[in-house]
Write a protein that holds these residues in place. Structure first.
Motif, mmCIF file in Angstrom:
data_model
loop_
_atom_site.group_PDB
_atom_site.id
_atom_site.type_symbol
_atom_site.label_atom_id
_atom_site.label_comp_id
_atom_site.label_asym_id
_atom_site.label_seq_id
_atom_site.Cartn_x
_atom_site.Cartn_y
_atom_site.Cartn_z
ATOM 1 N N ILE A 19 68.444 60.741 53.477
ATOM 2 C CA ILE A 19 68.948 62.036 53.942
ATOM 3 C C ILE A 19 70.105 61.847 54.919
ATOM 4 O O ILE A 19 69.971 61.153 55.930
ATOM 5 C CB ILE A 19 67.813 62.841 54.597
ATOM 6 C CG1 ILE A 19 66.800 63.257 53.526
ATOM 7 C CG2 ILE A 19 68.359 64.069 55.329
ATOM 8 C CD1 ILE A 19 65.507 63.777 54.082
ATOM 9 N N HIS B 150 71.655 64.125 50.288
ATOM 10 C CA HIS B 150 71.208 62.731 50.265
ATOM 11 C C HIS B 150 72.431 61.865 50.012
ATOM 12 O O HIS B 150 73.316 62.226 49.234
ATOM 13 C CB HIS B 150 70.157 62.528 49.176
ATOM 14 C CG HIS B 150 68.817 63.093 49.525
ATOM 15 N ND1 HIS B 150 67.726 62.296 49.819
ATOM 16 C CD2 HIS B 150 68.394 64.377 49.656
ATOM 17 C CE1 HIS B 150 66.679 63.069 50.102
ATOM 18 N NE2 HIS B 150 67.055 64.337 50.011
ATOM 19 N N HIS C 59 68.677 69.103 51.387
ATOM 20 C CA HIS C 59 69.446 68.062 52.089
ATOM 21 C C HIS C 59 70.631 67.597 51.249
ATOM 22 O O HIS C 59 70.616 67.688 50.024
ATOM 23 C CB HIS C 59 68.579 66.812 52.338
ATOM 24 C CG HIS C 59 67.221 67.086 52.877
ATOM 25 N ND1 HIS C 59 66.085 66.986 52.117
ATOM 26 C CD2 HIS C 59 66.813 67.472 54.108
ATOM 27 C CE1 HIS C 59 65.028 67.286 52.859
ATOM 28 N NE2 HIS C 59 65.433 67.598 54.079
HETATM 29 CU CU LIG Z 1 65.969 65.921 50.498
#
Ligand SMILES: [Cu+2]
Length: 207
Positions: free
Chosen positions: A61, A29, A27
């Motif tokens: 996220i 973040h 991800h």
């Molecule tokens: Cu993450």
């Protein structure tokens, strides 16, 4: 590497040293300090910095770096749509549209790449007894951060200061964070093997 055209980043991730044959969530973040968590982030002292324990540092996220379909925060735990590390590594590339909050985070220097999924016992699977603090149906090992990296902005076509090399120089601190992430038991071996290393840098087209 992340290259933006408006609100459309092209994202490439090269990751190695990961648990082989397992999916690894990844991800952007956003929305916090824009840094990777220090060892002291391990509040419960279990030797693993969980995703929640890291959030005061790298934030929540903003983008789920999935291989297909949605890339929003709702896909944070879409295990079946994240890369699988065949042989312990994967290469990822995708272009998509992100939320304005993600563009803002990159411009503010607070976007952080986190790749998840650890195997501190070297068992070959996400099979530790502890469950995730994100989803009680998932193992802690499946969601805990394996690697974390901040971004350095650069002009298109230029390498950022410190480059995007793995294993030394500008990424040494990052790799240390990654080694901490996989737990004290794995720290020595992981560091000696180069642990998790990946390129991460940002290019902003300012033309
Ligand atoms: Cu993450």
């Amino acid at each position: 590497m992340v290259t933006f055209q408006g609100d459309q980043p092209t994202v490439t991730v090269e990751a190695s040293g990961l648990l082989a044959g397992a999916p690894h969530g990844q991800h952007f973040h956003i929305g916090a300090q824009g840094v990777c968590p220090p060892a002291s982030a391990d509040e419960n002292g279990d030797g693993i910095i969980s995703t929640v324990e890291g959030q005061p540092f790298y934030g929540s996220i903003g983008t789920s770096l999935t291989t297909t379909g949605d890339t929003g925060a709702d896909s944070a735990l879409a295990v079946e749509r994240f890369p699988t590390a065949e042989g312990g590594s994967f290469a990822y590339e995708r272009t998509f549209t992100v939320d304005p909050s993600v563009v803002d985070a990159f411009e503010a220097g607070t976007a952080v790449l986190v790749v998840h999924g650890i195997d501190p016992g070297n068992s070959g699977a996400y099979d530790g007894e502890a469950m995730s603090d994100l989803d009680p149906e998932l193992r802690l090992e499946a969601t805990a951060p394996a690697a974390c990296g901040t971004f350095t902005a650069s002009q298109m076509g230029q390498m950022p200061a410190g480059g995007a090399e793995t294993g030394a120089g500008g990424t040494a601190g990052i790799e240390q964070e990654a080694a901490i992430g996989v737990g004290a038991a794995a720290l020595a071996g992981a560091a000696a093997a180069g642990a998790v290393a990946y390129r991460r840098r940002q290019a902003i087209d300012q033309a």
